[in-house]
Write a protein that holds these residues in place. Sequence first.
Motif, short mmCIF file in Angstrom:
data_model
loop_
_atom_site.label_atom_id
_atom_site.label_comp_id
_atom_site.label_asym_id
_atom_site.label_seq_id
_atom_site.Cartn_x
_atom_site.Cartn_y
_atom_site.Cartn_z
N THR A 31 20.55 16.05 66.96
CA THR A 31 20.85 14.96 67.88
C THR A 31 21.44 13.76 67.16
N GLY A 32 21.52 13.83 65.83
CA GLY A 32 22.04 12.70 65.08
C GLY A 32 21.00 11.64 64.81
N HIS A 33 19.77 11.85 65.27
CA HIS A 33 18.69 10.92 65.03
C HIS A 33 17.80 11.46 63.92
N ALA A 34 17.37 10.60 63.02
CA ALA A 34 16.51 11.04 61.94
C ALA A 34 15.19 11.54 62.51
N THR A 35 14.64 12.59 61.91
CA THR A 35 13.42 13.17 62.44
C THR A 35 12.18 12.70 61.69
N THR A 36 12.32 12.26 60.45
CA THR A 36 11.17 11.81 59.68
C THR A 36 11.26 10.32 59.38
N ASP A 37 12.31 9.91 58.71
CA ASP A 37 12.51 8.51 58.38
C ASP A 37 13.51 7.94 59.38
N SER A 38 13.02 7.38 60.44
CA SER A 38 13.87 6.92 61.53
C SER A 38 14.89 5.91 61.04
N GLY A 39 16.16 6.20 61.30
CA GLY A 39 17.23 5.29 60.96
C GLY A 39 17.77 5.43 59.55
N TYR A 40 17.18 6.23 58.70
CA TYR A 40 17.64 6.36 57.33
C TYR A 40 18.78 7.36 57.25
N ILE A 41 19.87 6.98 56.60
CA ILE A 41 21.00 7.87 56.38
C ILE A 41 21.31 7.81 54.89
N GLY A 42 21.22 8.95 54.21
CA GLY A 42 21.51 8.99 52.79
C GLY A 42 21.53 10.40 52.25
N LYS A 43 21.92 10.51 50.99
CA LYS A 43 21.93 11.82 50.33
C LYS A 43 20.51 12.26 50.06
N PRO A 44 20.23 13.57 50.08
CA PRO A 44 18.87 14.06 49.79
C PRO A 44 18.46 13.75 48.35
N THR A 45 17.53 12.85 48.20
CA THR A 45 17.01 12.45 46.89
C THR A 45 15.52 12.20 47.04
N CYS A 46 14.73 12.68 46.09
CA CYS A 46 13.28 12.46 46.14
C CYS A 46 12.98 11.00 45.84
N ASP A 47 12.23 10.36 46.73
CA ASP A 47 11.88 8.95 46.54
C ASP A 47 10.91 8.75 45.38
N LYS A 48 10.02 9.72 45.16
CA LYS A 48 9.04 9.60 44.08
C LYS A 48 9.67 9.87 42.72
N GLU A 53 17.54 16.38 41.38
CA GLU A 53 17.52 17.55 40.50
C GLU A 53 16.56 18.64 40.98
N PHE A 54 15.47 18.28 41.61
CA PHE A 54 14.45 19.24 42.02
C PHE A 54 14.41 19.48 43.53
N VAL A 55 15.45 19.02 44.23
CA VAL A 55 15.50 19.14 45.69
C VAL A 55 15.81 20.57 46.10
N VAL A 77 19.43 16.88 57.34
CA VAL A 77 18.93 17.71 56.26
C VAL A 77 17.41 17.58 56.18
N ALA A 78 16.76 18.68 55.85
CA ALA A 78 15.32 18.69 55.59
C ALA A 78 15.15 19.34 54.22
N TYR A 79 14.33 18.74 53.37
CA TYR A 79 14.20 19.24 52.00
C TYR A 79 12.84 18.94 51.40
N THR A 80 12.53 19.67 50.33
CA THR A 80 11.29 19.50 49.59
C THR A 80 11.63 19.31 48.11
N CYS A 81 10.94 18.40 47.46
CA CYS A 81 11.08 18.24 46.01
C CYS A 81 10.14 19.24 45.36
N THR A 82 10.67 20.15 44.56
CA THR A 82 9.83 21.17 43.93
C THR A 82 9.02 20.61 42.77
N ARG A 83 9.31 19.41 42.34
CA ARG A 83 8.55 18.80 41.25
C ARG A 83 7.26 18.16 41.75
N CYS A 84 7.38 17.32 42.80
CA CYS A 84 6.20 16.62 43.31
C CYS A 84 5.75 17.14 44.67
#
Length: 104
Positions: A31-48, A53-55, A77-84
């Motif tokens: 739908t073009g709406h963020a599903t987890t972080d509402s309103g966030y648009i960016g490249k998949p990167t682990c915040d922690k 690299e581990f996405v 996009v939906a993703y998991t960091c394999t490190r944390c």
Amino acid sequence: MTTARNTHLSSAHARPLSAARPSTRQAHLGTGHATTDSGYIGKPTCDKCRTDEFVYLETYIPPTYRRDGSVATLGEVAYTCTRCEDFSAHSVPVTWTPPGWYLG
């Protein structure tokens, strides 16, 4: 040739109306709406870990376009960091695609 039509209606075969199913995450994907972080648009990167690299990409939904070429909905996009093991999902910029991704 025409299709057959049942002209004998019977209440014995009528199904009762059921309550609407609860909304799921799938109802919001694409739908073009963020599903987890509402309103966030960016490249998949682990915040922690502060890196991509581990996405591990779980899902990617490409953007959709209108007939005039303008963007109808952003990609998601939906993703998991394999490190944390942190999970995230959000909209991505129109210019971003997963490595090796192409529409064929």
